[in-house]
Design a protein around this motif. Structure first.
Motif, PDB file in Angstrom:
ATOM      1  N   VAL A  94       0.806  -1.223   0.000  1.00  0.00           N
ATOM      2  CA  VAL A  94       0.000   0.000   0.000  1.00  0.00           C
ATOM      3  C   VAL A  94       0.841   1.276   0.000  1.00  0.00           C
ATOM      4  CG1 VAL A  94      -1.953  -1.097   1.179  1.00  0.00           C
ATOM      5  CG2 VAL A  94      -0.187   0.043   2.524  1.00  0.00           C
ATOM      6  N   TYR A  95       2.136   1.150   0.153  1.00  0.00           N
ATOM      7  CA  TYR A  95       3.026   2.305   0.306  1.00  0.00           C
ATOM      8  C   TYR A  95       2.839   3.344  -0.801  1.00  0.00           C
ATOM      9  CZ  TYR A  95       7.503   4.826   0.660  1.00  0.00           C
ATOM     10  OH  TYR A  95       8.466   5.794   0.755  1.00  0.00           O
ATOM     11  N   ASP A  96       2.896   2.902  -2.054  1.00  0.00           N
ATOM     12  CA  ASP A  96       2.784   3.844  -3.171  1.00  0.00           C
ATOM     13  C   ASP A  96       1.389   4.463  -3.251  1.00  0.00           C
ATOM     14  OD1 ASP A  96       5.450   3.590  -4.051  1.00  0.00           O
ATOM     15  OD2 ASP A  96       4.956   1.749  -5.120  1.00  0.00           O
ATOM     16  N   THR A  97       0.379   3.701  -2.871  1.00  0.00           N
ATOM     17  CA  THR A  97      -0.986   4.228  -2.880  1.00  0.00           C
ATOM     18  C   THR A  97      -1.129   5.312  -1.826  1.00  0.00           C
ATOM     19  OG1 THR A  97      -1.841   2.095  -3.617  1.00  0.00           O
ATOM     20  CG2 THR A  97      -3.424   3.621  -2.637  1.00  0.00           C
ATOM     21  N   ILE A  98      -0.576   5.084  -0.664  1.00  0.00           N
ATOM     22  CA  ILE A  98      -0.700   6.051   0.427  1.00  0.00           C
ATOM     23  C   ILE A  98       0.072   7.326   0.125  1.00  0.00           C
ATOM     24  CG2 ILE A  98      -0.105   6.497   2.850  1.00  0.00           C
ATOM     25  CD1 ILE A  98      -0.664   3.457   3.335  1.00  0.00           C
ATOM     26  N   PHE A  99       1.304   7.197  -0.312  1.00  0.00           N
ATOM     27  CA  PHE A  99       2.169   8.374  -0.448  1.00  0.00           C
ATOM     28  C   PHE A  99       2.221   8.952  -1.861  1.00  0.00           C
ATOM     29  CE2 PHE A  99       3.953   6.086   3.275  1.00  0.00           C
ATOM     30  CZ  PHE A  99       3.533   7.001   4.227  1.00  0.00           C
ATOM     31  N   ALA A 100       1.649   8.278  -2.834  1.00  0.00           N
ATOM     32  CA  ALA A 100       1.539   8.785  -4.207  1.00  0.00           C
ATOM     33  C   ALA A 100       2.853   9.333  -4.754  1.00  0.00           C
ATOM     34  CB  ALA A 100       0.446   9.844  -4.284  1.00  0.00           C
ATOM     35  N   GLY A 101       3.919   8.581  -4.548  1.00  0.00           N
ATOM     36  CA  GLY A 101       5.210   8.983  -5.105  1.00  0.00           C
ATOM     37  C   GLY A 101       5.970  10.012  -4.294  1.00  0.00           C
TER      38      GLY A 101
END
Length: 149
Positions: A94-101
């Motif tokens: 979920v990391y990329d979904t949460i922080f959006a890059g």
């Protein structure tokens, strides 16, 4: 293929209202709070590690060699630890979904991005866990009332 259908308690949450950034989990899963606090500890360690690994001069600035070297290495290791903590907490990537890059160390309104996320998540989990406990007590009392006569 046959299917076994039942309500597994999973709920979808759009990150900051963006329906392209959705995470799914069961906020009433009792193990979620365990993983949340474990991730919280990992994040505290990451924050402390990043701040202690970067060498500053007497004026609080990075030396020229540290600007790209030590600071970059520390940030990369810390981001990796934060990714691991987030993915552990949700049992999913979920990391990329949460922080959006963005770096989880972006400061927005005086808080690191990962801190703002964790603070926003905590009341959701607490509310769902309280409802879970209440429903569990009601269910247990249904079966135990015969023994309390």
């Amino acid at each position: 293929m046959q299917s076994i259908n039942f309500d597994d308690g999973l709920k979808s949450f759009a990150i900051n209202g963006d329906e392209n950034r959705v995470i799914r989990f069961n906020p009433a899963d009792p193990d979620m709070m365990t993983r949340y606090y474990k991730a919280l500890q990992m994040l505290k360690e990451a924050k402390g590690s990043l701040l202690s690994d970067v060498n500053l001069d007497t004026e609080g600035n990075l030396s020229e060699e540290d600007k790209l070297g030590e600071a970059s290495r520390a940030m990369e290791e810390t981001n990796s630890l934060i990714r691991k903590a987030m993915n552990l907490m949700f049992n999913s990537d979920v990391y990329d979904t949460i922080f959006a890059g963005q770096s989880p160390f972006c400061i927005v309104r005086g808080k690191y991005l990962f801190e703002a996320f964790m603070e926003s998540l905590q009341p959701v989990l607490e509310s769902e866990i309280k409802a879970y406990q209440k429903a569990g007590e009601k269910r247990m009392n249904k079966y135990l009332k015969e023994y309390h006569k």
